[in-house]
Design an enzyme around this catalytic site. Structure first.
Site, PDB file in Angstrom:
ATOM      1  NE  ARG A 228      -1.692   2.101   3.397  1.00  0.00           N
ATOM      2  CZ  ARG A 228      -1.452   1.740   4.684  1.00  0.00           C
ATOM      3  NH1 ARG A 228      -2.104   0.793   5.232  1.00  0.00           N
ATOM      4  NH2 ARG A 228      -0.871   2.650   5.255  1.00  0.00           N
ATOM      5  CG  HIS A 232      -5.968   2.910   6.411  1.00  0.00           C
ATOM      6  ND1 HIS A 232      -6.158   1.478   5.734  1.00  0.00           N
ATOM      7  CD2 HIS A 232      -7.168   3.262   6.824  1.00  0.00           C
ATOM      8  CE1 HIS A 232      -7.335   1.051   6.169  1.00  0.00           C
ATOM      9  NE2 HIS A 232      -7.762   2.041   6.975  1.00  0.00           N
ATOM     10  CE1 TYR A 241       1.583   2.767   8.430  1.00  0.00           C
ATOM     11  CE2 TYR A 241       0.577   4.441   9.685  1.00  0.00           C
ATOM     12  CZ  TYR A 241       0.356   3.829   8.691  1.00  0.00           C
ATOM     13  OH  TYR A 241      -0.607   3.722   7.483  1.00  0.00           O
TER      14      TYR A 241
END
Length: 341
Positions: A228, A232, A241
């Site tokens: 990805r 998100h 992160y």
């Protein structure tokens, strides 16, 4: 397939920018996962019933959902098929056999199995297809759906986009198994792992899986390995992160759109001129549908109380009257562009 992958990429970029400009409230991109969207969609039949998550708009696009329809849904205007009741990117189309997206993770998995079992009982030449991320396999609905499908011999394709991250949780902190495919084998479901950044590999894997599901009345699990690249959602900052270098590597070195383009150009089926013309045309189309969607009215307030009962019961009529009265009394606290009728 390549044109649709580019269309998906351009649409994502412009809708993402529109959200950042405050023109729509929320958006989810498919950047890095275009091959799974389009490759799988091209391998399915129009009669197959799709239960997607929120990162498969390319499947709906392949089936004929227009750029204007995508824009209408994201803006929640009067031409939105969902009448403005859903968050942006929660698309649905009864005409295209694409069930409306729900936000809760993995709820679509057992629903797809139930639909597949219905297709089997009705002896339909079709299957159900459900999409989910690696995070979805940590939900109870995934395990219930897998076992349900295996026991009943339901013609359903489970397509897992293993993109490495369930929002901010890496797969290493989700499970200790060797990926997702092995989970299917544990339930007696035939499973395969495929390169999710290779559109042709995805296409052939899904095409063969569909044939087995329909002809043999059996479920198939496909684990498509990908990454990805985008956040998100527009509510997320993935740089908190994971490293920028990691994202950049996948964006530049492993991009599925660029990969298919290189293949086409190496066979002299595509060139830079075609690429420029396509992207320029798509950007023009996108800006047009965006402005058009913005100019349309919002659905009326009364839509909130419709489409559940054939005859609206008295208690809902009273709720509607109360709501109309409150909005009329405090108009500054409610959107001025939502008609009260």
């Amino acid at each position: 397939m390549y044109r649709k992958m580019v269309t998906l990429q351009v649409m994502d970029t412009i809708f993402y920018d529109a959200q950042r400009q405050g023109r729509i409230s929320f958006y989810v991109t498919t950047i890095g996962e275009e091959a799974i969207n389009i490759g799988s969609a091209a391998a399915l039949n129009a009669t197959d019933v799709v239960f997607s998550q929120y990162r498969e708009p390319g499947v709906l696009m392949w089936r004929g959902f227009t750029l204007q329809q995508f824009a209408n849904q994201c803006y929640g205007n009067e031409y939105d098929l969902g009448k403005g009741r859903q968050m942006p990117v929660h698309y649905g189309s009864n005409e295209l056999n694409y069930l409306t997206v729900s936000s809760p993770i993995a709820t679509q998995v057992p629903q797809a199995v139930g639909a597949a079992y219905g297709l089997k009982m009705d002896k339909k030449d079709a299957c159900a297809v459900t999409y989910f991320g690696d995070g979805g396999t940590s939900e109870g609905d995934f395990h219930a759906g897998m076992n349900f499908a295996a026991v009943l011999g339901a013609p359903v394709l489970f397509i897992c986009r293993n993109n490495g991250w369930a929002i901010s949780t890496p797969t290493s902190e989700q499970f200790r198994s060797d990926g997702v495919a092995i989970k299917g084998q544990a339930y007696g479901v035939r499973s395969i792992r495929v390169d999710g950044n290779d559109a042709l590999a995805v296409y052939f894997a899904v095409k063969n899986a569909r044939k087995m599901a329909v002809e043999e009345f059996r479920p198939i699990l496909i684990e498509a390995l990908t990454y990805r690249v985008g956040h998100h959602s527009t509510s997320d900052d993935s740089s908190k992160y994971r490293s920028v270098d990691e994202i950049e590597y996948w964006r530049t070195r492993r991009d599925p759109v660029a990969r298919l383009r290189m293949f086409l150009q190496s066979n002299r089926w595509w060139d830079d001129e075609n690429e420029d013309l396509l992207r320029q045309d798509l950007r023009t189309q996108m800006m047009s549908v965006l402005h058009n969607a913005e100019s349309k009215k919002k659905p009326g307030l009364s839509n909130l109380f419709e489409d559940v009962y054939d005859v609206i019961p008295q208690n809902l009529k009273e709720q509607e009257q109360e709501t109309q009265a409150i909005v009329g009394k405090y108009p500054k606290d409610y959107p001025s562009d939502v008609p009260l009728d």
